[in-house]
Scaffold this motif. Structure first.
Motif, mmCIF file in Angstrom:
data_model
loop_
_atom_site.group_PDB
_atom_site.id
_atom_site.type_symbol
_atom_site.label_atom_id
_atom_site.label_comp_id
_atom_site.label_asym_id
_atom_site.label_seq_id
_atom_site.Cartn_x
_atom_site.Cartn_y
_atom_site.Cartn_z
ATOM 1 N N ASN A 196 -13.831 27.885 12.127
ATOM 2 C CA ASN A 196 -12.408 27.768 11.826
ATOM 3 C C ASN A 196 -11.565 27.455 13.062
ATOM 4 O OD1 ASN A 196 -12.422 28.158 9.046
ATOM 5 N ND2 ASN A 196 -12.389 30.375 9.224
ATOM 6 N N SER A 237 -11.009 26.913 6.958
ATOM 7 C CA SER A 237 -9.944 26.050 7.467
ATOM 8 C C SER A 237 -10.368 25.318 8.736
ATOM 9 C CB SER A 237 -8.690 26.883 7.762
ATOM 10 O OG SER A 237 -8.979 27.917 8.702
ATOM 11 N N SER A 238 -11.574 24.804 8.750
ATOM 12 C CA SER A 238 -12.092 24.132 9.929
ATOM 13 C C SER A 238 -11.328 22.829 10.202
ATOM 14 C CB SER A 238 -13.578 23.825 9.743
ATOM 15 O OG SER A 238 -14.096 23.161 10.856
ATOM 16 N N LYS A 239 -11.298 22.425 11.484
ATOM 17 C CA LYS A 239 -10.643 21.180 11.874
ATOM 18 C C LYS A 239 -11.394 19.961 11.364
ATOM 19 C CE LYS A 239 -8.662 23.133 16.093
ATOM 20 N NZ LYS A 239 -8.591 23.074 17.575
ATOM 21 N N TRP A 281 -16.528 27.693 0.877
ATOM 22 C CA TRP A 281 -16.633 26.597 1.831
ATOM 23 C C TRP A 281 -17.028 25.291 1.129
ATOM 24 C CZ3 TRP A 281 -15.655 25.425 6.851
ATOM 25 C CH2 TRP A 281 -15.184 26.463 7.664
ATOM 26 N N TYR A 295 -13.959 23.963 -0.377
ATOM 27 C CA TYR A 295 -13.063 23.479 0.667
ATOM 28 C C TYR A 295 -13.493 22.104 1.167
ATOM 29 C CZ TYR A 295 -10.983 23.094 5.345
ATOM 30 O OH TYR A 295 -10.330 22.656 6.469
#
Length: 500
Positions: free
Chosen positions: A140, A162-164, A192, A195
């Protein structure tokens, strides 16, 4: 033989000076924002530049050495040529909500690039328990520096994804984990996958495919954004520990085979790296009986008050026994996954010597409770200070067992011992039973029988050959395409390239 040493910080300079001769695990210190941090580092001898880096973090109340000993990365790193770092968390824990350990990971990447010239596009982060939670936190907070993550038995409670960048993930978890519950971990992996915009998952009910002794399954989400992929490896009946079960899942192998496909510039399978060889199961011969490089397929167990360690040195297995218990089985070296057929006769052979005269008990038995012996009586040998070959024969009178085991029970004497050249083979029914414990004075004839396997452990066939040219010709007839395969002669395995 692989040559490795575990070094203290005081010995690092000496290790570096001789690193061209012997790969070593080094303890290194880093100053991170004014704090002194430390880590254990393993790099193969004379490692090339632009090779990957794996950072693997320990669980809460554990440390780098614990994770190093549990995960056994060296052989994979030696084969595939990459660097492994085991960081130490402050107070044996990780900052899974702030930036303290994120900065530590960034400093590790920078230091490994300075020292080894790593490929910064192929940095992978993994961890067990709280280390797994930290893996997700790193994804994240610094996803633009990490190509894939591999958490084991850990996820951050209540956190989101909320990874880049889209983050390839392989998550391993046991269903009976009573520390970090399996269901919460499975739900978080699915969060995930959502997401990352993945499609419907595919479930493999038994994994690895074809390994009938495995209690693991695999769920795979593909079709994710940016060619990412998410995997959940579930191990039925496994508690809160890092699985290195040769009958089921070797977590380190699975992690490497997954993460090596990914890079910060996209999914980039590395054709130059061969997958690690998977030990065949349900086999009728001993695997790694010559202890040529490691103790793979062998497990040392101690029970009760017994205390012992074991290691491969100079191509043999060395017992270091400091305390014994009331029974010989309190110190056991075991190999399971053996296929014994009802009514078949077998011969067991091994070489042994000891620091002083001692007893050794040998048993062939079930690998699970009630551990019933398949011998009319357990065999006892007088081991001397000179290496000798010992043999005995027996008939399998019980029902066929595809996961039996051979046990060397060394708990009767606190005398160090060496073991080598272990084998089991089928024989015809003897006219007269051989005297148990007799030694063979003559050298055994070299075997002309070969078995060939794929690198995934699939048995492809047997053949006989008298020279390397004939071996190549016979092997070609059994394989479907050119490539690297494993060929076994007796108890020795070696890699060979077979061209079509």
């Amino acid at each position: 033989m692989f040559c490795r040493k575990l070094l203290t910080a005081a010995a690092v300079f000496s290790a570096v000076a001789t690193s061209g001769f012997c790969a070593s695990v080094q303890t290194q210190n880093l100053n991170v924002n004014g704090s002194n941090r430390n880590m254990m580092v393993y790099a193969p001898t004379n490692i090339e530049k632009d090779r990957p880096l794996i950072i693997q973090m320990h669980g809460m109340n554990q440390d780098a050495k614990y994770q190093h000993d549990a995960a056994k990365w060296e052989e994979i790193a030696d084969t595939a040529r990459f660097v492994v770092v085991f960081p130490n968390g402050e107070n044996k824990s990780w900052d899974i909500s702030g930036d303290k350990d994120v900065n530590f990971l960034k400093a590790i990447i920078s230091e490994m690039n300075t020292k080894y010239g790593i490929d910064k596009k192929r940095v992978y982060v993994s961890g067990f328990s709280m280390g797994g939670m930290m893996s997700y936190h790193a994804a994240n907070k610094m996803g633009d520096m990490i190509a894939a993550i591999a958490p084991c038995s850990g996820y951050p409670f209540g956190a989101g994804a909320s990874s880049k960048r889209m983050m390839p993930i392989i998550h391993t978890h046991g269903t009976t984990d009573d520390v970090v519950g399996y269901s919460g971990g499975a739900d978080y992996v699915k969060k995930w996958a959502n997401y990352e915009g993945c499609g419907a998952s595919e479930k493999i009910s038994q994994y690895p495919v074809g390994r009938t002794s495995s209690q693991a399954s695999l769920e795979v989400w593909t079709g994710c954004k940016d060619n990412s992929e998410v995997r959940l490896m579930t191990i039925a009946g496994k508690g809160h520990w890092y699985s290195m079960d040769l009958a089921s899942v070797n977590t380190s192998d699975e992690i490497w085979n997954f993460v090596k496909r990914f890079s910060l510039d996209g999914a980039t399978a590395d054709p130059s790296i061969e997958p690690p060889f998977v030990e065949p199961t349900n086999r009728d011969e001993i695997y790694n009986g010559g202890f040529d490089s490691t103790a793979n397929a062998w497990t040392l167990q101690t029970h009760g008050d017994a205390s012992a360690t074991g290691a491969v040195k100079d191509g043999a297995y060395n017992f270091n026994i400091s305390a014994v218990g009331a029974q010989p089985y309190t110190v056991q070296l075991i190999q399971h996954n053996l296929h014994l057929e009802k009514d078949q006769w077998y011969e067991i052979s091994f070489d042994a010597s000891a620091a002083a005269a001692r007893k050794l008990e040998v048993n062939v038995e079930q690998h699970e409770d009630p551990w019933a012996s398949y011998l009319a009586e357990k065999q006892n040998f007088d081991i001397g200070t000179s290496a000798k070959t010992y043999t005995f024969q027996f008939q399998m009178t019980a029902a066929t067992d595809t996961n039996s085991r051979l046990s060397f029970n060394a708990g009767s004497d606190a005398v160090n011992m060496t073991l080598d050249n272990v084998s089991i083979k089928k024989i015809s029914a003897p006219e007269q039973a051989q005297v148990i414990g007799s030694s063979l004075n003559g050298a055994a004839l070299a075997s002309r029988q070969y078995s060939i396997y794929s690198l995934s452990g699939e048995f492809l066939g047997k053949f006989r050959a008298s020279n390397s040219m004939e071996l190549q010709d016979k092997a070609k007839a059994l394989v479907k395409k050119s490539g690297v395969y494993m060929v076994r002669s007796g108890s020795t395995f070696k890699k060979v390239h077979v061209g079509k």
